[in-house]
Design an enzyme around this catalytic site. Structure first.
Site, PDB file in Angstrom:
ATOM      1  N   MET A 128       0.838  -1.213   0.000  1.00 11.27           N
ATOM      2  CA  MET A 128       0.000   0.000   0.000  1.00 11.27           C
ATOM      3  C   MET A 128       0.871   1.260   0.000  1.00 11.27           C
ATOM      4  O   MET A 128       0.905   1.987   0.977  1.00 11.27           O
ATOM      5  CB  MET A 128      -0.915  -0.024   1.233  1.00 11.27           C
ATOM      6  CG  MET A 128      -1.849  -1.221   1.245  1.00 11.27           C
ATOM      7  SD  MET A 128      -2.649  -1.487   2.842  1.00 11.27           S
ATOM      8  CE  MET A 128      -1.322  -2.205   3.808  1.00 11.27           C
ATOM      9  N   GLN A 187     -11.042   3.009  -0.008  1.00 10.01           N
ATOM     10  CA  GLN A 187     -10.683   4.250   0.686  1.00 10.01           C
ATOM     11  C   GLN A 187     -11.521   5.418   0.162  1.00 10.01           C
ATOM     12  O   GLN A 187     -12.131   6.172   0.936  1.00 10.01           O
ATOM     13  CB  GLN A 187      -9.207   4.578   0.473  1.00 10.01           C
ATOM     14  CG  GLN A 187      -8.227   3.737   1.244  1.00 10.01           C
ATOM     15  CD  GLN A 187      -6.789   4.107   0.889  1.00 10.01           C
ATOM     16  OE1 GLN A 187      -6.517   4.653  -0.176  1.00 10.01           O
ATOM     17  NE2 GLN A 187      -5.860   3.811   1.778  1.00 10.01           N
ATOM     18  N   THR A 190       2.132   1.563   5.878  1.00 13.21           N
ATOM     19  CA  THR A 190       1.424   2.697   5.303  1.00 13.21           C
ATOM     20  C   THR A 190       0.936   3.563   6.447  1.00 13.21           C
ATOM     21  O   THR A 190       0.562   3.037   7.504  1.00 13.21           O
ATOM     22  CB  THR A 190       0.226   2.245   4.451  1.00 13.21           C
ATOM     23  OG1 THR A 190      -0.687   3.334   4.260  1.00 13.21           O
ATOM     24  CG2 THR A 190      -0.541   1.123   5.113  1.00 13.21           C
ATOM     25  N   ASN A 191       0.950   4.865   6.269  1.00 14.81           N
ATOM     26  CA  ASN A 191       0.412   5.759   7.301  1.00 14.81           C
ATOM     27  C   ASN A 191      -1.109   5.742   7.310  1.00 14.81           C
ATOM     28  O   ASN A 191      -1.744   5.587   8.359  1.00 14.81           O
ATOM     29  CB  ASN A 191       0.896   7.193   7.060  1.00 14.81           C
ATOM     30  CG  ASN A 191       2.357   7.391   7.392  1.00 14.81           C
ATOM     31  OD1 ASN A 191       2.723   7.702   8.517  1.00 14.81           O
ATOM     32  ND2 ASN A 191       3.217   7.220   6.388  1.00 14.81           N
ATOM     33  N   THR A 192      -1.714   5.888   6.124  1.00 14.70           N
ATOM     34  CA  THR A 192      -3.172   6.055   6.032  1.00 14.70           C
ATOM     35  C   THR A 192      -3.940   4.903   6.662  1.00 14.70           C
ATOM     36  O   THR A 192      -4.929   5.121   7.377  1.00 14.70           O
ATOM     37  CB  THR A 192      -3.596   6.218   4.563  1.00 14.70           C
ATOM     38  OG1 THR A 192      -2.998   7.399   4.023  1.00 14.70           O
ATOM     39  CG2 THR A 192      -5.112   6.328   4.439  1.00 14.70           C
ATOM     40  N   CYS A 234       3.375   9.965   4.459  1.00 19.07           N
ATOM     41  CA  CYS A 234       2.904   8.948   3.527  1.00 19.07           C
ATOM     42  C   CYS A 234       4.160   8.203   3.103  1.00 19.07           C
ATOM     43  O   CYS A 234       5.177   8.835   2.787  1.00 19.07           O
ATOM     44  CB  CYS A 234       2.197   9.566   2.325  1.00 19.07           C
ATOM     45  SG  CYS A 234       1.743   8.357   1.060  1.00 19.07           S
ATOM     46  N   THR A 235       4.117   6.897   3.095  1.00 18.48           N
ATOM     47  CA  THR A 235       5.338   6.121   2.916  1.00 18.48           C
ATOM     48  C   THR A 235       5.957   6.263   1.536  1.00 18.48           C
ATOM     49  O   THR A 235       7.106   5.861   1.320  1.00 18.48           O
ATOM     50  CB  THR A 235       5.088   4.634   3.228  1.00 18.48           C
ATOM     51  OG1 THR A 235       3.936   4.170   2.518  1.00 18.48           O
ATOM     52  CG2 THR A 235       4.871   4.444   4.718  1.00 18.48           C
ATOM     53  N   GLU A 236       5.236   6.869   0.579  1.00 17.89           N
ATOM     54  CA  GLU A 236       5.811   7.099  -0.749  1.00 17.89           C
ATOM     55  C   GLU A 236       6.508   8.455  -0.895  1.00 17.89           C
ATOM     56  O   GLU A 236       7.277   8.653  -1.842  1.00 17.89           O
ATOM     57  CB  GLU A 236       4.727   7.021  -1.837  1.00 17.89           C
ATOM     58  CG  GLU A 236       4.245   5.618  -2.175  1.00 17.89           C
ATOM     59  CD  GLU A 236       3.196   5.111  -1.207  1.00 17.89           C
ATOM     60  OE1 GLU A 236       2.934   3.897  -1.187  1.00 17.89           O
ATOM     61  OE2 GLU A 236       2.641   5.934  -0.449  1.00 17.89           O
TER      62      GLU A 236
END
Length: 232
Positions: A10, A52, A83-85, A197-199
């Site tokens: 994710m 989501q 993932t943060n979200t 956000c991990t990206e």
């Protein structure tokens, strides 16, 4: 060495960063041919993203809870949601497993405190920037004030994440857009900015700005290394 459970995919772009950082970290500490003991489950992000944006968070929680159960059955001693979200549904996931979740907001806040940060800007998906599951935890549990971008800037940040970063697209134009938002947060009193956000760290690194950046992927991965080796 404890076995690290990774609930990833994710997106898979950022899960690669987790896997690489954790294994590099273990090798740096132990040397030789040592690598991390990892049990990973990677979901199909297209399914999660659709739910989501439809607001069907209970369905995302069920998908991730089932994956977490599989990770525990595979021998993991603790779990990272990569993932943060999706920490929005961490309590639901937690209720389905007996191993602990190493929460990304806790790891990040503890790092901020070590650096003396009391007011921080937050970048992430619109869900993370708008809702309380992440920023309220940092404020209530750790006493750190969190500021977020304007509504227009939130849209810019969010769209770049889903339309570009999650698909491995990196552009100078998008980097410049992020850096402008980071500067605005600094002018609003932020002492540093969370790349929540991990990206995002795929696009913006510390070399691009004088504002201190806290990369949640790197922080979370390092916390996992320490936990795995019994140091955290």
């Amino acid at each position: 060495m404890k076995t690290i459970g990774l609930l990833g995919g994710m997106s898979w772009e950022s899960t690669v960063s987790y896997y690489t950082a954790i294994n590099h970290g273990i090798k740096e500490r132990l040397g030789g041919l040592n690598s991390a003991k990892i049990c990973m489950y990677s979901v199909n992000f297209a399914e999660i993203e659709e739910l989501q944006h439809k607001g069907l968070w209970d369905k995302t929680a069920q998908i991730l809870s089932d994956a977490a159960v599989s990770i525990e059955a595979g021998g993991a001693d603790f779990l990272l949601i990569c993932t943060n979200t999706m920490h929005k549904v961490a309590p639901q996931i937690e209720s389905h497993i007996s191993i602990p979740i190493l929460h990304i907001a806790d790891a990040t806040a503890e790092t901020l405190i070590l650096h003396g940060i009391r007011k921080v800007g937050l970048l992430g998906t619109r869900f993370t920037m708008d809702q309380d599951f992440y920023k309220k935890r940092i404020t209530d549990k750790y006493g750190i004030s969190v500021v977020v971008p304007s509504s227009k800037d939130k849209n810019t940040i969010h769209n770049i994440i889903y339309e570009e970063l999650c698909q491995g697209i990196i552009t100078e134009q998008s980097r410049d857009a992020y850096l402008k938002v980071i500067d605005k947060l600094k002018h609003e009193g932020a002492e540093a900015v969370i790349l929540g956000c991990t990206e995002i760290a795929l696009l913006v690194q510390q070399k691009h700005t004088n504002v201190p950046l806290f990369d949640t992927t790197a922080i979370h991965a390092n916390a996992a290394i320490l936990r795995s080796l019994g140091e955290g």
